[in-house]
Design an enzyme around this catalytic site. Structure first.
Site, short mmCIF file in Angstrom:
data_model
loop_
_atom_site.label_atom_id
_atom_site.label_comp_id
_atom_site.label_asym_id
_atom_site.label_seq_id
_atom_site.Cartn_x
_atom_site.Cartn_y
_atom_site.Cartn_z
N GLU A 1 9.60 10.16 38.70
CA GLU A 1 9.12 8.91 39.30
C GLU A 1 7.59 8.86 39.20
OE1 GLU A 1 10.16 8.70 43.42
OE2 GLU A 1 9.32 6.68 43.67
N PRO B 1 9.45 -4.50 38.46
CA PRO B 1 8.88 -5.83 38.67
C PRO B 1 7.37 -5.85 38.85
CG PRO B 1 10.13 -5.08 40.59
CD PRO B 1 10.42 -4.14 39.49
N ASN B 2 6.78 -6.85 38.21
CA ASN B 2 5.35 -7.17 38.29
C ASN B 2 4.46 -6.21 37.51
OD1 ASN B 2 5.45 -9.55 39.95
ND2 ASN B 2 6.13 -8.20 41.60
N ARG C 1 -4.22 -8.74 37.07
CA ARG C 1 -4.44 -9.10 38.47
C ARG C 1 -4.70 -7.81 39.26
NH1 ARG C 1 -3.85 -13.48 36.58
NH2 ARG C 1 -2.50 -15.23 37.17
N TYR D 1 -4.84 -1.63 40.92
CA TYR D 1 -4.06 -1.08 39.80
C TYR D 1 -4.88 -0.80 38.54
CZ TYR D 1 -0.18 -2.36 42.80
OH TYR D 1 0.69 -2.45 43.87
#
Ligand code: CA2
Length: 154
Positions: free
Chosen positions: A101, A13-14, A21, A26
């Site tokens: 991950e 998500p996102n 943004r 990020y």
């Protein structure tokens, strides 16, 4: 290539907002940039890479279930589901695939609630804090794992 190991790169998500943004957290790279880089790095490593993103937990679970039959490894940035989702944890465990991950940010330098990962319990390793490079390193780790398995070396 016909017999290239197949790797699914999943974003949660996102992460579709990357580069649009919060660049201070990020960065400026978009998810399309990340996907393009994964495809080209994957090709140079002899991997067949597929990239997918979803904001929905159930859709991610479905893709992980499909991956059990269709893929040889998985790279996942589960976004906030990392810290909450037992469903993703169970799906990853059940996939029997090597999972790496990835997190763009260093989750250990942020809020306490980001320090725990349900994904990590089902992963062979985790890369965090290195931005988009983390996805390339994850692909490299999987490629090396496939190579040594094929050569019969540990
Ligand atoms: O550092 C990472 O990659 C995270 O997985 C990103 C998640 C966060 O919940 C994890 O704790 C760590 C958040 C993804 C949100 O991505 C955005 C990107 C740009 C703008 C807004 C959100």
């Amino acid at each position: 290539m016909a017999d290239s190991p197949r790797v699914l790169v999943l974003n949660g998500p996102n992460l579709n907002m990357l580069g649009k943004r919060e660049p201070e957290v990020y960065g400026h790279t978009t998810l399309a940039d990340v996907d393009a880089r994964c495809a080209s790095v994957g090709e140079s490593l002899g991997l067949a890479v597929t990239c997918r993103q979803s904001n929905h937990e159930g859709e991610l679970v479905g893709w992980i279930q499909e991956a059990r039959e269709q893929q040889d490894g998985l790279v996942i940035n589960a976004g906030a589901y990392t810290h909450t989702s037992l469903a993703l944890h169970d799906a990853l465990r059940a996939s029997d695939l090597p999972v790496v991950e990835v997190h763009l940010s260093n989750i250990h330098r942020r809020e306490d609630f980001r320090r725990h990962s349900y994904v990590a319990l089902a992963a062979v390793g985790m890369i965090c804090g290195l931005g988009p490079l983390g996805y390339e390193l994850a692909l490299q780790a999987l490629a090396e794992r496939f190579r040594s398995a094929a050569a019969g070396t540990p």
